[in-house]
Design a protein around this motif. Structure first.
Motif, short mmCIF file in Angstrom:
data_model
loop_
_atom_site.label_atom_id
_atom_site.label_comp_id
_atom_site.label_asym_id
_atom_site.label_seq_id
_atom_site.Cartn_x
_atom_site.Cartn_y
_atom_site.Cartn_z
N ALA A 1 1.15 -0.97 -0.02
CA ALA A 1 0.27 -0.03 -0.06
C ALA A 1 0.92 0.84 -0.46
O ALA A 1 0.71 2.28 -0.76
CB ALA A 1 -1.07 -0.05 1.09
N ASN A 2 1.84 0.92 0.86
CA ASN A 2 2.90 1.98 0.58
C ASN A 2 3.20 2.12 -0.66
O ASN A 2 4.14 3.48 -0.98
CB ASN A 2 3.54 1.88 1.82
N ASP A 3 4.23 1.38 -1.24
CA ASP A 3 4.55 1.44 -2.52
C ASP A 3 3.86 1.97 -3.50
O ASP A 3 4.58 3.05 -4.28
CB ASP A 3 4.40 -0.08 -2.94
N GLY B 1 1.36 4.11 -3.22
CA GLY B 1 1.20 5.62 -2.82
C GLY B 1 0.53 6.14 -1.87
O GLY B 1 0.17 7.19 -1.48
N ALA B 2 0.31 4.87 -1.11
CA ALA B 2 -1.14 5.47 0.18
C ALA B 2 0.25 5.96 1.13
O ALA B 2 1.22 5.24 1.27
CB ALA B 2 -1.51 3.86 0.67
N SER B 3 0.07 7.61 2.49
CA SER B 3 0.30 7.66 3.28
C SER B 3 0.78 6.52 4.34
O SER B 3 -0.88 5.33 4.64
CB SER B 3 0.18 9.11 3.74
N PRO B 4 1.37 6.02 4.87
CA PRO B 4 0.77 5.40 6.50
C PRO B 4 -0.41 5.78 7.26
O PRO B 4 -1.01 4.18 7.09
CB PRO B 4 1.78 5.58 7.53
N VAL C 1 -3.00 6.34 5.41
CA VAL C 1 -4.02 6.24 4.52
C VAL C 1 -4.11 4.27 4.52
O VAL C 1 -5.07 3.97 4.35
CB VAL C 1 -3.90 6.69 3.43
N THR C 2 -2.82 4.45 4.09
CA THR C 2 -2.65 2.60 4.34
C THR C 2 -3.85 2.51 5.74
O THR C 2 -4.48 0.62 5.80
CB THR C 2 -1.49 2.11 4.71
#
Lengths: 381, 312
Positions: free
Chosen positions: B215-217, B219-222, B224-225
């Motif tokens: 998720a982080n990869d 484009g989700a920030s922590p 949002v993840t």
């Protein structure tokens, strides 16, 4: 267009690493990663060019995955610098990097449909729902999964999941796609098909790929260039052919394919021939190699398929050693032999079964193993 | 020595049981079934039967179900009057609603406190995890009653919290905390917190770290993840933990009795009063049955939605 210049121009276009003036797309500069007192990646420098499919090849624990994770931003280098398209990545978190990663376990979100998995990255970019789903649909078409868009990951086969993971990683059109053992979870047949599929997709989109693998066949098939890693360091970088034909060390020669290695000393050198005195094979005639001093310890490396077997001593062979066939393994397209030499050492020989031999060489037969000077690779380390 | 499977006697016995329909399989199922029968179904039926009777001054203090008239006819005496009474009297309705409210608020508080703790433990390295889990369960090693009494020491007018705040100069008049709903919330959340943490922990340790990285990869920030991956995937843990807190909290008697005030109305207390003060067993039984239905209905609803989700 100048006819004579054309081949060079093509070579520089498709093989930019051969052009000393080419600008690298990804620059890895003296990257080191230490975990407590263990050094996973040790002072690695590497240039990768736009549109390449670069394979990092090595055994488990050689640091290849750690290097990949540093490119993705999941690990912070202890020292060194990573540049992607000229931009320093040191302070860029994973969610802001122009890279995407395909995970070894695929890491598909189990609570989302295939379509939602693929659209996830686009929605995070702030794309509208309609646009994200349209683009996800296109991507699924590229990996030939459009009919399964509404399935959940657990309803898919391993090969289908692999393609979803690929689609999800590619949908944001990253500058660089990182693939961690992309075919590792597939069975052999599917893996071979998928290799070519991967190359097709990479060429269609023109995205730069870095693939981590421990499988040398996979690396040889996929890669434009291979970087062989051992104990955190890159030992050799080159096109698959170079790596196989001109390994720079015993490690690389032994790691890629199988090889017969014998220790010896550099002997007399003539302009077109050089002699290596080995204990096991006796004097070996090889192609001259610059930079050797007489008496220096060297190793001769001979690929098993470059050795011929015959019952009679070949009259014109530059190198021929007698032995006895200890084992024969018939493998369909070829046969593998283990020949016991006079000193007791084993020589591995493979012969392709091009014709149906009525009287093939068999167990316990005395034979002559012969090879040309060109088949011998002289290694200094 | 003969092994058990070679033993002729054993095999003969097994064959004998199999002939009358008892196999190893039935025996294994029989134990939980028997438990369910003896400790749930029979008491439930007894309670149900009493709830249909009428209170009398006798021993036992309710009318019998069957009555033989003088002419020898057998009549069944049962009425739903007690339930009607519960429905009409606002005391009971308010007690139920107030119990549900207190249990629900406590569950939500326990969730908000327990989730970060469970998350933190699940993300800790292995040896520390065991230690932290031990710390969560450690309070169970002392008596529940003692722990509630200890809270009285904290919340009292002259208690630890008031003394501390006055000493620090934050307040000059002691706060009234004992015998309020606040004290009941504190008691329930404190007592049932481990029941929230443990199922959440069990769920969150199973969460594959690669999913968070993916998720982080993408484009989700922590943050949002967390909301798009961690939270939806931990939903079964949230449901299990909330059930384990909500259900016992609804019927809680000791905590409101010790920490709550006269205004704290909970159904457990009403039940106690009906049984022991009024000695009205039929009404008390009806109170208990209604409570059971109130608790079981949401579980069954949740179970069915969860099953449906798995079928998708």
């Amino acid at each position: 267009m100048n006819r004579t210049a054309a081949p060079d121009a093509i070579a520089a276009d498709t093989k930019p690493w051969r052009d000393p003036g080419a600008e690298p797309f990804i620059g890895i500069r003296n990257i080191t990663k230490r975990f407590d007192d263990f050094t996973a990646v040790d002072d690695v420098s590497l240039d990768i060019y736009r549109g390449e499919l670069f394979c990092l090849l090595g055994g488990s624990g050689c640091g290849k995955s750690t290097l990949l994770r540093m490119l993705a931003g999941f690990e912070t280098p202890s020292a060194g610098q990573i540049l992607i398209d000229g931009q320093d990545m040191a302070r860029v978190p994973p969610d802001r990097r122009p890279t995407n990663m395909m995970f070894q376990s695929y890491a598909l979100f189990p609570h989302m449909s295939v379509e939602k998995n693929v659209a996830y990255g686009l929605l995070r970019e702030g794309k509208s729902r309609a646009e994200a789903h349209a683009r996800a649909g296109e991507m699924l078409k590229l990996v030939k999964l459009e009919s399964l868009a509404r399935r959940k990951p657990h309803q898919l086969s391993g090969g289908q999941r692999q393609r979803v993971a690929l689609a999800r990683a590619l949908v944001k059109q990253p500058k660089l796609l990182l693939l961690d053992e992309p075919l590792g979870a597939l069975d052999k047949k599917l893996r071979e098909e998928t290799q070519f599929e991967l190359i097709r997709i990479q060429e269609t989109l023109g995205v730069t790929f870095i693939v981590v693998t421990h499988d040398q066949d996979e690396a040889m098939t996929l890669a434009t260039r291979i970087g062989v890693m051992n104990e955190g360091a890159i030992v050799q970088v080159g096109e698959p052919r170079e790596i196989y034909e001109e390994p720079n060390s015993r490690f690389v020669a032994d790691f890629i394919g199988s090889v017969n290695l014998f220790e010896g000393r550099a002997g007399m050198a003539a302009p077109d021939m050089m002699r290596i005195d080995t204990e096991v094979l006796g004097p070996v005639n090889a192609r001259p190699r610059p930079g050797l001093t007489q008496g220096q310890t060297v190793w001769v490396a001979i690929r098993p398929e470059r050795i011929g077997l015959s019952r009679e001593k070949p009259a014109d062979a530059a190198n021929a050693v007698p032995g006895v066939v200890e084992e024969v393994a018939y493998r369909g397209h070829m046969s593998s032999y283990r020949v016991r030499l006079a000193g007791g050492q084993m020589l591995r020989v493979t012969q392709s079964n091009l014709t149906r031999d009525v009287d093939p060489i068999s167990w316990d037969e005395p034979v002559w193993a012969s090879f040309t000077p060109a088949a011998v690779r002289v290694l200094t380390e | 020595m003969n092994r058990l499977s070679d033993n002729a006697l054993w095999r003969a016995t097994a064959r004998g049981f199999a002939a009358i329909g008892i196999t190893g399989r039935t025996l294994v199922i029989a134990i939980p079934m028997l438990w369910f029968l003896v400790f749930f179904l029979v008491p439930f039926l007894v309670l149900g039967r009493i709830s249909l009777a009428e209170a009398i001054i006798a021993r036992p203090p309710y009318t019998p179900l069957f009555e033989r008239a003088a002419d020898g006819t057998l009549s069944i005496i049962a009425s739903l009057e007690n339930y009607w009474f519960l429905w009409q009297d606002t005391l009971y309705r308010n007690a139920y609603l107030s119990s549900i409210r207190i249990a629900a608020i406590s569950t939500i508080c326990a969730l908000f406190i327990g989730y970060p703790i469970a998350y933190f433990i699940a993300r800790s390295p292995e040896p520390r995890r065991t230690f932290l889990l031990l710390m969560v369960v450690l309070p169970f090693w002392t008596s529940f009653l003692l722990r509630v009494y200890a809270w009285m020491g904290f919340l009292r007018r002259e208690g630890v919290i008031n003394n501390m705040l006055i000493w620090l100069g934050v307040i000059d008049q002691p706060l009234v905390m004992m015998q309020t709903d606040l004290a009941v919330y504190i008691g329930i959340v404190y007592t049932y917190l481990p029941f929230m943490i443990l199922p959440l922990y069990a769920n969150l340790t199973k969460l594959d770290g690669a999913l968070l990285e993916a998720a982080n990869d993408l484009g989700a920030s922590p943050v949002v993840t967390f909301f798009t991956v961690t939270l939806p995937l931990s939903l079964p843990g949230i449901v299990a933990g909330s059930m384990l807190v909500f259900i016992p909290a609804i019927g809680e008697y000791v905590i409101p009795a010790l920490l709550g005030g006269p205004d704290t109305l909970m159904i457990g207390r009403v039940l106690w009063d009906e049984f022991f003060s009024s000695r009205d067993w039929p009404v008390a039984s009806a109170v208990a049955i209604v409570m059971l239905v109130l608790v079981v209905a949401p579980i069954m609803w949740l179970q069915s939605t969860q099953d449906r989700r798995e079928l998708d």
